[in-house]
Design an enzyme around this catalytic site. Structure first.
Site, PDB file in Angstrom:
ATOM      1  N   HIS A  17       0.812  -0.992  -0.058  1.00  0.00           N
ATOM      2  CA  HIS A  17      -0.023   0.026   0.026  1.00  0.00           C
ATOM      3  C   HIS A  17       1.035   1.200   0.054  1.00  0.00           C
ATOM      4  O   HIS A  17       0.563   2.246  -0.905  1.00  0.00           O
ATOM      5  CB  HIS A  17      -0.740   0.074   1.264  1.00  0.00           C
ATOM      6  CG  HIS A  17      -1.939  -0.923   1.187  1.00  0.00           C
ATOM      7  ND1 HIS A  17      -2.122  -1.828   2.657  1.00  0.00           N
ATOM      8  CD2 HIS A  17      -2.852  -1.324   0.625  1.00  0.00           C
ATOM      9  CE1 HIS A  17      -3.065  -2.786   2.216  1.00  0.00           C
ATOM     10  NE2 HIS A  17      -3.729  -2.242   1.065  1.00  0.00           N
ATOM     11  N   LYS A  41     -17.781  -6.306   6.204  1.00  0.00           N
ATOM     12  CA  LYS A  41     -16.462  -7.107   6.488  1.00  0.00           C
ATOM     13  C   LYS A  41     -16.300  -7.094   7.880  1.00  0.00           C
ATOM     14  O   LYS A  41     -16.642  -6.244   8.878  1.00  0.00           O
ATOM     15  CB  LYS A  41     -15.480  -6.479   5.921  1.00  0.00           C
ATOM     16  CG  LYS A  41     -15.294  -6.868   4.443  1.00  0.00           C
ATOM     17  CD  LYS A  41     -13.936  -6.383   3.794  1.00  0.00           C
ATOM     18  CE  LYS A  41     -14.006  -6.592   2.343  1.00  0.00           C
ATOM     19  NZ  LYS A  41     -12.471  -5.980   1.733  1.00  0.00           N
ATOM     20  N   ARG A  90      -2.181  -5.998  -8.539  1.00  0.00           N
ATOM     21  CA  ARG A  90      -1.077  -6.763  -8.430  1.00  0.00           C
ATOM     22  C   ARG A  90      -1.248  -7.921  -9.784  1.00  0.00           C
ATOM     23  O   ARG A  90      -1.282  -7.567 -10.847  1.00  0.00           O
ATOM     24  CB  ARG A  90      -1.309  -7.547  -7.250  1.00  0.00           C
ATOM     25  CG  ARG A  90      -0.910  -7.074  -6.069  1.00  0.00           C
ATOM     26  CD  ARG A  90      -1.365  -7.402  -4.955  1.00  0.00           C
ATOM     27  NE  ARG A  90      -3.046  -6.896  -4.611  1.00  0.00           N
ATOM     28  CZ  ARG A  90      -3.850  -7.328  -3.725  1.00  0.00           C
ATOM     29  NH1 ARG A  90      -3.056  -7.761  -2.498  1.00  0.00           N
ATOM     30  NH2 ARG A  90      -4.910  -6.898  -3.556  1.00  0.00           N
ATOM     31  N   SER A 128      -3.067  -8.076   2.627  1.00  0.00           N
ATOM     32  CA  SER A 128      -3.453  -7.623   3.910  1.00  0.00           C
ATOM     33  C   SER A 128      -3.780  -9.143   4.581  1.00  0.00           C
ATOM     34  O   SER A 128      -3.365  -9.434   5.586  1.00  0.00           O
ATOM     35  CB  SER A 128      -4.442  -6.826   4.316  1.00  0.00           C
ATOM     36  OG  SER A 128      -4.182  -5.382   3.776  1.00  0.00           O
TER      37      SER A 128
HETATM   38  P1  ADP Z   1      -9.752  -3.679  -0.653  1.00  0.00           P
HETATM   39  O1  ADP Z   1     -10.631  -4.132   0.200  1.00  0.00           O
HETATM   40  O2  ADP Z   1     -10.485  -2.211  -1.477  1.00  0.00           O
HETATM   41  O3  ADP Z   1      -9.368  -4.364  -1.712  1.00  0.00           O
HETATM   42  P2  ADP Z   1      -7.134  -3.444   0.178  1.00  0.00           P
HETATM   43  O4  ADP Z   1      -6.724  -2.966   1.675  1.00  0.00           O
HETATM   44  O5  ADP Z   1      -6.922  -4.831   0.207  1.00  0.00           O
HETATM   45  O6  ADP Z   1      -8.588  -2.905   0.041  1.00  0.00           O
HETATM   46  O7  ADP Z   1      -6.504  -2.705  -1.115  1.00  0.00           O
HETATM   47  C1  ADP Z   1      -6.648  -1.254  -1.437  1.00  0.00           C
HETATM   48  C2  ADP Z   1      -5.912  -0.872  -2.626  1.00  0.00           C
HETATM   49  O8  ADP Z   1      -4.507  -1.336  -2.450  1.00  0.00           O
HETATM   50  C3  ADP Z   1      -6.297  -1.890  -3.914  1.00  0.00           C
HETATM   51  O9  ADP Z   1      -6.589  -1.038  -4.917  1.00  0.00           O
HETATM   52  C4  ADP Z   1      -5.317  -3.046  -3.746  1.00  0.00           C
HETATM   53  O10 ADP Z   1      -5.232  -3.592  -5.370  1.00  0.00           O
HETATM   54  C5  ADP Z   1      -3.967  -2.201  -3.541  1.00  0.00           C
HETATM   55  N1  ADP Z   1      -3.218  -3.207  -3.175  1.00  0.00           N
HETATM   56  C6  ADP Z   1      -3.277  -3.859  -2.050  1.00  0.00           C
HETATM   57  N2  ADP Z   1      -1.925  -4.443  -1.541  1.00  0.00           N
HETATM   58  C7  ADP Z   1      -1.089  -4.123  -2.720  1.00  0.00           C
HETATM   59  C8  ADP Z   1       0.274  -4.670  -3.205  1.00  0.00           C
HETATM   60  N3  ADP Z   1       0.826  -5.487  -2.527  1.00  0.00           N
HETATM   61  N4  ADP Z   1       0.933  -3.925  -4.111  1.00  0.00           N
HETATM   62  C9  ADP Z   1       0.041  -3.180  -4.987  1.00  0.00           C
HETATM   63  N5  ADP Z   1      -1.267  -2.686  -4.644  1.00  0.00           N
HETATM   64  C10 ADP Z   1      -1.919  -3.294  -3.308  1.00  0.00           C
END
Ligand code: ADP
Length: 164
Positions: A17, A41, A90, A128
């Protein structure tokens, strides 16, 4: 002045992130990280805890803000005056749902454009939920999340600690 909204769950924030935040901050004047309050969630950390951890992880980065939101992302984008929604991409598996969301948001508000920033190779498999699993079973998470997230994550996942 272009504001970009970076919405997500951030439960918890990872280096993946932060990498997206840094690259977005290098392109746009103002980046608003928006932590989604999603009642459907079951999060590990409350939105308040997530915001506090993100703020601490950001250190003295300039032009980056953190807030929470509920409801439609596009409504919050309007509220903060964002013309751009940033999402990280990703693997190919992210693409379909992200593309669908981007098209729906565009339909709801044509003046807001979704910009996808591809992950860095080293964060390709970082999520996450994977980090939570790793922490739960005693794996070393220190290289995947900011230093201030390690303690709370281990503590929260210790058996017997109730989730919020
Ligand atoms: P959501 O529940 O909206 O997917 P996340 O916290 O999982 O929330 O992710 C928020 C954003 O960050 C999304 O656009 C996700 O694709 C991006 N993201 C999460 N992990 C990574 C990573 N390792 N590299 C790049 N982008 C990421």
């Amino acid at each position: 002045m272009i504001t970009a909204l970076y919405p997500g769950s951030f439960d918890p924030l990872t280096h993946g992130h932060l990498d997206i935040v840094d690259r977005a901050a290098g392109i746009f004047d103002r980046v608003v990280i928006a932590v989604l309050e999603n009642p459907s969630k079951q999060p590990l950390f409350t939105t308040g805890e997530r915001v506090a951890m993100i703020r601490e992880s950001l250190g003295d980065r300039k032009g980056v803000e953190v807030s929470t939101f509920s409801g439609l992302t596009i409504d919050f984008a309007r509220q903060v005056g964002a013309r751009v929604i940033v999402r990280g991409l990703r693997a190919v598996s992210d693409f379909e749902s992200e593309f669908q969301m981007a098209l729906m948001n565009r339909r709801l508000e044509p003046d807001v454009t979704t910009v996808f920033i591809p992950t860095s190779l080293r964060h390709l498999f970082l999520s996450s939920s994977l980090i939570k699993e790793l922490a739960e079973f005693g794996g070393d998470i220190s290289e995947f999340v900011p230093a201030n997230v390690v303690g709370p994550l281990k503590q929260r996942l210790t058996a017997g600690t109730p989730r919020p």
